[in-house]
Every structure is written in structure tokens, then in C-alpha cells.
Write an enzyme that holds these catalytic residues in place. Structure first.
Site, short mmCIF file in Angstrom:
data_model
loop_
_atom_site.label_atom_id
_atom_site.label_comp_id
_atom_site.label_asym_id
_atom_site.label_seq_id
_atom_site.Cartn_x
_atom_site.Cartn_y
_atom_site.Cartn_z
N ASN A 7 0.87 -1.17 0.00
CA ASN A 7 0.00 0.00 0.00
C ASN A 7 0.91 1.24 0.00
O ASN A 7 1.49 1.58 1.03
CB ASN A 7 -0.89 -0.05 1.26
CG ASN A 7 -1.92 1.06 1.28
OD1 ASN A 7 -1.92 1.94 0.41
ND2 ASN A 7 -2.79 1.02 2.26
N ARG A 90 -2.55 -2.04 -3.40
CA ARG A 90 -3.77 -1.29 -3.14
C ARG A 90 -3.68 0.02 -3.93
O ARG A 90 -2.73 0.78 -3.78
CB ARG A 90 -3.88 -0.98 -1.65
CG ARG A 90 -5.13 -0.23 -1.35
CD ARG A 90 -5.24 0.09 0.11
NE ARG A 90 -6.56 0.64 0.34
CZ ARG A 90 -7.01 0.94 1.53
NH1 ARG A 90 -6.28 0.73 2.58
NH2 ARG A 90 -8.21 1.44 1.67
N HIS A 180 -13.16 2.64 -0.25
CA HIS A 180 -13.17 1.52 0.71
C HIS A 180 -13.91 0.30 0.13
O HIS A 180 -14.44 -0.52 0.88
CB HIS A 180 -13.87 1.90 2.04
CG HIS A 180 -13.17 2.97 2.81
ND1 HIS A 180 -13.83 4.06 3.31
CD2 HIS A 180 -11.88 3.10 3.16
CE1 HIS A 180 -12.97 4.84 3.95
NE2 HIS A 180 -11.78 4.28 3.88
N ARG A 241 -10.35 14.59 8.05
CA ARG A 241 -11.01 15.06 6.81
C ARG A 241 -12.40 15.60 7.12
O ARG A 241 -13.10 15.06 8.00
CB ARG A 241 -11.11 13.92 5.80
CG ARG A 241 -9.80 13.65 5.11
CD ARG A 241 -9.89 12.43 4.21
NE ARG A 241 -9.17 11.30 4.76
CZ ARG A 241 -9.27 10.05 4.33
NH1 ARG A 241 -10.08 9.77 3.33
NH2 ARG A 241 -8.57 9.09 4.89
N ASN A 335 -14.46 -1.29 17.32
CA ASN A 335 -14.04 -1.11 18.72
C ASN A 335 -14.85 -0.15 19.57
O ASN A 335 -14.77 -0.23 20.79
CB ASN A 335 -12.58 -0.66 18.75
CG ASN A 335 -11.65 -1.72 18.17
OD1 ASN A 335 -11.65 -2.85 18.64
ND2 ASN A 335 -10.92 -1.37 17.14
N GLU A 385 -8.60 -5.92 4.64
CA GLU A 385 -8.38 -5.53 3.24
C GLU A 385 -7.13 -6.20 2.66
O GLU A 385 -7.12 -6.59 1.49
CB GLU A 385 -8.26 -4.00 3.15
CG GLU A 385 -9.59 -3.31 3.40
CD GLU A 385 -9.43 -1.87 3.84
OE1 GLU A 385 -8.93 -1.64 4.96
OE2 GLU A 385 -9.80 -0.98 3.08
P1 AMP Z 1 -8.43 2.29 11.07
O1 AMP Z 1 -8.23 3.40 10.09
O2 AMP Z 1 -9.46 1.30 10.65
O3 AMP Z 1 -7.13 1.66 11.52
O4 AMP Z 1 -9.04 2.98 12.39
C1 AMP Z 1 -8.26 3.81 13.20
C2 AMP Z 1 -9.15 4.57 14.16
O5 AMP Z 1 -10.00 3.68 14.90
C3 AMP Z 1 -8.36 5.30 15.23
O6 AMP Z 1 -7.88 6.53 14.79
C4 AMP Z 1 -9.39 5.46 16.31
O7 AMP Z 1 -10.15 6.64 16.07
C5 AMP Z 1 -10.31 4.28 16.15
N1 AMP Z 1 -10.15 3.27 17.23
C6 AMP Z 1 -9.27 2.26 17.30
N2 AMP Z 1 -9.43 1.55 18.46
C7 AMP Z 1 -10.47 2.14 19.12
C8 AMP Z 1 -11.13 1.89 20.37
N3 AMP Z 1 -10.79 0.87 21.16
N4 AMP Z 1 -12.15 2.70 20.70
C9 AMP Z 1 -12.52 3.73 19.91
N5 AMP Z 1 -11.94 4.01 18.71
C10 AMP Z 1 -10.93 3.23 18.33
#
Ligand code: AMP
Length: 402
Positions: A7, A90, A180, A241, A335, A385
Site C-alpha cells: 500500500n 492497493r 473503501h 477530513r 471497537n 483488506e
Molecule cells: P483504522 O483506520 O481502521 O485503523 O481505524 C483507526 C481509528 O480507529 C483510530 O484513529 C481510532 O479513532 C479508532 N479506534 C481504534 N481503536 C479504538 C477503540 N478501542 N475505541 C474507539 N476508537 C478506536
């Protein structure tokens, strides 16, 4: 059989190496600060991360650094690079050219280049990543492009058209593309398996909520709408964003602040979203904590996010004429029980009966978080992904698992 997934970003490059028999990640890593100085973080499975400062003036040097780590005596997981059977890339933006993953040749590279005006940072990086692999692994290595936009090429014209003058739209390829796609398709397919019914017979609303976020409406296996548009700025409020905004606010900003287009892009991509609203952080974990401690800007950032998710779920319920399931995925979707609850609570009249206890006990999924009687199921399904990209690379390389 071993497949590498890459990526490429403008100044960074992530990689993962899969053993396809069993789907084990052998190693993963990140090359950062490409073109500036260079930092390699390499992690063989089950071992500590190794962080090394290395000169990376180009993507080719970054790929060379990653490959050296993969075959190094101390931290390597391969005897030779010849063990890599295929590479999956990607690609952020495929424009109108790709509705599925595709084996890379000169015409595919040309198409990725043609889309550069729509993705000026990501597509040049993707080309550099592809050419770096050719240089390091040889031209014969099977390389496959997996576009974030491909799954959304089925979005109908009424949903992808923007109401600007036709000639301008045509000249500049202005339309909704959606993003996505790899994740939306994957979690919808996983949700269909979870439910135990054919994917093509079901309607889904999939909520990919991560650092970048989008919601998709999927009708019987085909994407019919996505909250992201011509670029990955539209739709939900994201980490940094802006998401949906009145276009009049943009022209007003340009006029009143007398800023350049480059500065405007910086504001819209890097300084807005949850960071802009909260003034604290783009990360929902930090914002949840600050809101709990009484920070009203953090509370508002959370409220805006949850309200927008709720609003789009309602919109896509209407677009689909009802959904079999709403699916949550990615960092926030998997999460944050709080975000899911605030987005879904009290939607019983729309046929969504949300179960607080199941939601609170859900540890990333796969899990059902609606009641047993809910007409629309609510699921949490972890996305993957890189695994989809690795599988597409293997499939399109024409090689088969022994
Ligand atoms: P991703 O781009 O899918 O890796 O998501 C990253 C984002 O998920 C982080 O910047 C957080 O805002 C959110 N995140 C990850 N773990 C948690 C958690 N345990 N509780 C709330 N938000 C989370």
C-alpha cells in the site's frame, strides 16, 4: 505460496507478506519519510518490531529496504525473494477504468496514470510502488492492482452524478466514485456467511468507520451508493477530513482567507474532521476520554460523528427499500461500543432493534449486536483488506495453492 501486499502512499509504504496456505501473516512493515530521510519498521510475525533509520530517497529504495528486511539473516522470514509468487497493490483511485481487480500490465499502469488528476498524491505513489517491485523482483513477477473504487462502479448514474454543468463534469471526470470498496465488499460477504444466506440475495448497509470512513448501500451484491464521492473527502466526518460541507463554504474560505488551493487542501484533508471539531485529536479513543472528562468540544465531535452515521443509515435504508443487515467495521466500527450505540439507539421504527448488552460485550466481532427479534440485523465484522488483496493477487496470477 507467498504473496506480498503493498500500500504505497506519497511518502510512506506499508507491506504485508502472507503465506496463502492457511492465511498466515509472515511479516509486515512500514517505510516512512520516503524522499525525506527514511525510517523502516519491520515486524516478523510473533516477534518485536525492528525500527531502523535508512536512506530512502525513492519508493524503489523503500521497497529494496523492505525486501532486504524480509530476507535478512536476523529478522528475515524468507530465504530468497524468489519465494514471492505475486504482489498485490492497493490502488486508491481507479476512476472509471476498473470494476474488479486486474493483473498489471502497461495498459493498467497507463489507466492508473490517467486518474492522477483525481488522486494526485496516491496514484503517482502507486505507480512508483509497482515499478519499484518490477525493478527489484523482475518484470515477470505477477502484480495485481486492487482499486478502492472498483466495487462501486455499479453505483447507478442517479447516485453518482453531481449537478454541475455537464461539459465540466465530462471534461474533469467529476462524479461520485466511492471508496473503501475492498472493505465494504469483504465485510458484506462475511456478513452473508455469518447470516448463512447467499450474498447476492441480501441488502446491506456497511459502515467502514476508521481514520477514513464511508458507508455503502449494497443491493444484492452490488454497491448502489457510497458516502465518499469524487475524492475521499465527502461524506462522514473523519479523523482529519471534513466530510460533507456546503461547497459555498469553500469558495467563501478562499475569498475571505485569501489562501492557496494547496493550503485549502491541507485544511480540508489534515486539519478538519474530528481533530478540527474537538481541537484535541483525530483519534476517537482520545475524544471519548476527553468527552467523559467534560470537554464540550470533544462531546460535540462525537455527537456530530454519531448523528451523521445515523443519518446515512436512514438514507440508505430508504435507498435500498430496507436492509437485511447493518454492518460495522474498521477501527471505530469494530471497537467503539459508544459510537455504535449513539448511532443506532432508538431506531426501532426503522426496523433496527439494537441490543445494548450485546453491543457492550462485543469484542471486535464477528458478532450480532441486535436483538433476536430485530427485522434488520446489526453485525460487527472485522475487515481485512490486505487479505482480500492477497487473494486477488493469487487468483489473478493464475497460480493455484497446492
Ligand atoms: P483504522 O483506520 O481502521 O485503523 O481505524 C483507526 C481509528 O480507529 C483510530 O484513529 C481510532 O479513532 C479508532 N479506534 C481504534 N481503536 C479504538 C477503540 N478501542 N475505541 C474507539 N476508537 C478506536
Amino acid at each position: 505460496m507467498i504473496v506480498m501486499v503493498i500500500n504505497s502512499g506519497s511518502s510512506s509504504l506499508k507491506y504485508q507478506l502472507f503465506e496463502m496456505n492457511g492465511g498466515k501473516v509472515l511479516a509486515k512493515g512500514l517505510c516512512e519519510r520516503i524522499g525525506i530521510d527514511g525510517l523502516l519498521t519491520h515486524q516478523p510475525a510473533g516477534k518485536d518490531k525492528i525500527v531502523t533509520k535508512l536512506d530512502m530517497p525513492s519508493h524503489q529504495k523503500a521497497i529494496e529496504a523492505a525486501m532486504s528486511a524480509l530476507i535478512s539473516k536476523e529478522h528475515g522470514v524468507l530465504k530468497s525473494l524468489n519465494e514471492i509468487s505475486a504482489v498485490g497493490h492497493r490502488i486508491g483511485h481507479g476512476g472509471i477504468y476498473f470494476s474488479d481487480s486486474v493483473r498489471i500490465d502497461d495498459s493498467v499502469k497507463d489507466a492508473i496514470r490517467r486518474v492522477i488528476p483525481l488522486a494526485p498524491l496516491h496514484n503517482p505513489a502507486a505507480i512508483m510502488g509497482i515499478e519499484a517491485c518490477e525493478a527489484v523482483l523482475g518484470k515477470e513477477i505477477a502484480q495485481v492492482a486492487v482499486c478502492d473504487t472498483a466495487f462501486h462502479q455499479s453505483i447507478p448514474k442517479k447516485a453518482y452524478s453531481y449537478s454541475l454543468p455537464l461539459d465540466l463534469c465530462e471534461k474533469h471526470n467529476i462524479r461520485r466514485y466511492g471508496f473503501h470498496g475492498t472493505s465494504h465488499k469483504y465485510v458484506a460477504q462475511q456478513a452473508a456467511s455469518f447470516i448463512g444466506r447467499p450474498y447476492e440475495s441480501l441488502n446491506f448497509i456497511t459502515c467502514h468507520l476508521g481514520n477514513g470512513s464511508s458507508i455503502a448501500a449494497i443491493e444484492k451484491g452490488k454497491s448502489i451508493d457510497n458516502t465518499m464521492g469524487m475524492t475521499a473527502l465527502e461524506g462522514l466526518v473523519m479523523g482529519t477530513r471534513c466530510g460533507d460541507i456546503d461547497p459555498g463554504a469553500i469558495s467563501s474560505l478562499l475569498r475571505e482567507e485569501q489562501i492557496s488551493v494547496e493550503r485549502l487542501d491541507e485544511i480540508l484533508y489534515k486539519e478538519s474532521g474530528l481533530l478540527g471539531l474537538s481541537g484535541i485529536s483525530p483519534d476517537v479513543r482520545d475524544i471519548e476520554l476527553a468527552a467523559k472528562q467534560g470537554n464540550t468540544n470533544a462531546q460535540n465531535a462525537l455527537d456530530v460523528l454519531c448523528y451523521q452515521i445515523r443519518k446515512y443509515i436512514g438514507a440508505y435504508m430508504a435507498a435500498l427499500g430496507g436492509a437485511d443487515a447493518v454492518v460495522f467495521t474498521a477501527g471505530i466500527g469494530e471497537n467503539s461500543a459508544l459510537v455504535r450505540a449513539n448511532a443506532l439507539r432508538g431506531l426501532n421504527r426503522l426496523g433496527i432493534e439494537f441490543d445494548e448488552e450485546r453491543n457492550n460485550n462485543c469484542k471486535g466481532g464477528p458478532a450480532l449486536i441486535s436483538t433476536d427479534t430485530s427485522p434488520t440485523l446489526v453485525l460487527v465484522i472485522p475487515t481485512n483488506e490486505e487479505w482480500v488483496i492477497a487473494n486477488d493477487a493469487l487468483r489473478l496470477s493464475g497460480q493455484k495453492l497446492q
